[in-house]
Design an enzyme around this catalytic site. Sequence first.
Site, PDB file in Angstrom:
ATOM      1  N   LYS A 117      80.660  35.882  69.392  1.00  0.00           N
ATOM      2  CA  LYS A 117      79.587  36.873  69.321  1.00  0.00           C
ATOM      3  C   LYS A 117      79.374  37.213  67.858  1.00  0.00           C
ATOM      4  O   LYS A 117      80.283  37.726  67.195  1.00  0.00           O
ATOM      5  CB  LYS A 117      80.010  38.117  70.109  1.00  0.00           C
ATOM      6  CG  LYS A 117      79.093  39.307  70.010  1.00  0.00           C
ATOM      7  CD  LYS A 117      77.678  39.037  70.480  1.00  0.00           C
ATOM      8  CE  LYS A 117      77.617  38.560  71.906  1.00  0.00           C
ATOM      9  NZ  LYS A 117      76.267  38.286  72.402  1.00  0.00           N
ATOM     10  N   HIS A 122      75.333  33.444  81.319  1.00  0.00           N
ATOM     11  CA  HIS A 122      75.544  34.619  80.474  1.00  0.00           C
ATOM     12  C   HIS A 122      76.492  35.611  81.155  1.00  0.00           C
ATOM     13  O   HIS A 122      76.625  35.629  82.364  1.00  0.00           O
ATOM     14  CB  HIS A 122      74.179  35.278  80.248  1.00  0.00           C
ATOM     15  CG  HIS A 122      74.242  36.650  79.670  1.00  0.00           C
ATOM     16  ND1 HIS A 122      74.019  37.788  80.411  1.00  0.00           N
ATOM     17  CD2 HIS A 122      74.495  37.066  78.404  1.00  0.00           C
ATOM     18  CE1 HIS A 122      74.118  38.849  79.628  1.00  0.00           C
ATOM     19  NE2 HIS A 122      74.411  38.437  78.408  1.00  0.00           N
ATOM     20  N   SER A 123      77.092  36.462  80.339  1.00  0.00           N
ATOM     21  CA  SER A 123      77.932  37.527  80.891  1.00  0.00           C
ATOM     22  C   SER A 123      77.824  38.781  80.038  1.00  0.00           C
ATOM     23  O   SER A 123      77.730  38.711  78.815  1.00  0.00           O
ATOM     24  CB  SER A 123      79.385  37.048  80.909  1.00  0.00           C
ATOM     25  OG  SER A 123      80.288  38.116  80.863  1.00  0.00           O
TER      26      SER A 123
HETATM   27  O1  LIG Z   1      78.744  42.931  75.273  1.00  0.00           O
HETATM   28  C1  LIG Z   1      78.185  42.555  74.234  1.00  0.00           C
HETATM   29  O2  LIG Z   1      78.365  43.059  73.129  1.00  0.00           O
HETATM   30  C2  LIG Z   1      77.293  41.355  74.343  1.00  0.00           C
HETATM   31  O3  LIG Z   1      76.548  41.223  73.194  1.00  0.00           O
HETATM   32  C3  LIG Z   1      76.410  41.432  75.562  1.00  0.00           C
HETATM   33  O4  LIG Z   1      75.855  42.699  75.702  1.00  0.00           O
HETATM   34  C4  LIG Z   1      75.331  40.393  75.561  1.00  0.00           C
HETATM   35  O5  LIG Z   1      74.419  40.642  76.564  1.00  0.00           O
HETATM   36  C5  LIG Z   1      75.825  39.029  75.834  1.00  0.00           C
HETATM   37  O6  LIG Z   1      77.128  38.853  75.751  1.00  0.00           O
HETATM   38  C6  LIG Z   1      75.044  37.935  75.193  1.00  0.00           C
HETATM   39  O7  LIG Z   1      75.445  36.808  75.343  1.00  0.00           O
HETATM   40  O8  LIG Z   1      74.006  38.177  74.586  1.00  0.00           O
HETATM   41 MG   LIG Z   2      73.747  35.913  74.349  1.00  0.00          MG
END
Ligand SMILES: O=C([O-])[C@@H](O)[C@@H](O)[C@H](O)[C@@H](O)C(=O)[O-]
Ligand SMILES: [Mg+2]
Length: 418
Positions: free
Chosen positions: A189, A316-317
């Site tokens: 991320k 996605h998650s």
């Molecule tokens: O939980 C997070 O910080 C992620 O950024 C999530 O909210 C995203 O929706 C997700 O993991 C993504 O792949 O964009």
């Molecule tokens: Mg994403």
Amino acid sequence: MRITDVVVTPIAFPDPPLLNSVGVHEPWVLRTVVEVRTDAGLTGLGETYGDIGHLNRVRAAAPALTGLDVHDLNGIRARVSTALGGEAGSDRHGLTGRLTVESTVDRVFSPFEVATWDVRGKALDRPVVDLLGGAVRDAVPYSAYLFYKWAGHPGAEPDEWGAALDADGVVAQARELTRRHGFRSIKLKGGVLPPDEEVAAIRALREAFPGHPLRLDPNAAWSPATGLEVARELDGVLEYLEDPSPEIEGMAEVAAGSPLPLATNMCTIAFEHLAPSVAAGAVQVVLSDHHYWGGLARSKELAAICRAFGIGLSMHSNSHLGISLAAMTHLAAATPNLDYACDTHYPWNSAWDVLAEPLSFVDGALPVPTGPGLGVELDRDKLAARAEDYRRCGIVQRDDTGYMRSIDPGYERRRPRW
Ligand SMILES: O=C([O-])[C@@H](O)[C@@H](O)[C@H](O)[C@@H](O)C(=O)[O-]
Ligand SMILES: [Mg+2]
């Protein structure tokens, strides 16, 4: 089998300080557990988001389902749609893209839909995967989902994961996640540090894990020019670059010159977005998510559309627990063209699962549950504890930016940031 009652339980569970392009995760994740009861004496489970706007919509739709047949997915979705009265939700936390009226219905419909599959599987004494077309894989591969993070929430003890604020920290986190769960692909991320630092972290991961497919997801934190620069630099290193830039237009601009496939869970997140996205050549991989796309049957429709247009499919998650993971796994096992490892936040939160038996990865993959329905059982004491956590956590809406500002008052949400 007719629906007699639907129970909606908001829950909260602890979360580490995971960083992203809009701020940092608060100490609590909010989710909602849905139980659909039937006159056959069978109950089905679903899990969805817990933000107050969504929770209120789920609560508004739930009573409207009484009396419907669990096989009548069209009827259930129509009742949800009527109950919502044409209202569109909003992406207040800024990580999942624009909602439409139809995609709002899909989000609310999803946990009920999943619960009906659970009921039907239980009635037939067959796992959901069999009802979805049969398993093309016995175990579903997931990726190690890395985050830049602080050692702990401000004012609290460091957590079990420690800090990850540079390439070394990211590699150490990847080693720990792969040691614990055996993951064979890795997602970072991004959108947190300047792009050159995130590129360096990916290069360090490539060196430490030469055989693992890698992905980077800055959640649209980059301008198209920056996205293109990173895509060129990481050509041959990443399997795909996820949401470098905002909206279909920004992604199309990057895609036009990118040697890497682009993936999204932000610009193409509803059926209405598919035609413009294909026309613009914006994305080469769609990250499906049954919580967005209206449950398991509609996610299979998405898979068919992707197959027709030669678009890859991944998953996605967001932060979630085991009911969601079980549903994701049945769906992925029954979807032949879902041939990337799926994303999951589960390792960050599984200690607080509401299942009697939390799920375990084996060599980076989740064996498809073989019991009837979703093949998972709710632990009522754990559910009650998480519901109590919801009541006392003091949060009703995810707000990564607000939490970050409470720690760093000068922090601003900017898109694109670089
Ligand atoms: O939980 C997070 O910080 C992620 O950024 C999530 O909210 C995203 O929706 C997700 O993991 C993504 O792949 O964009
Ligand atoms: Mg994403």
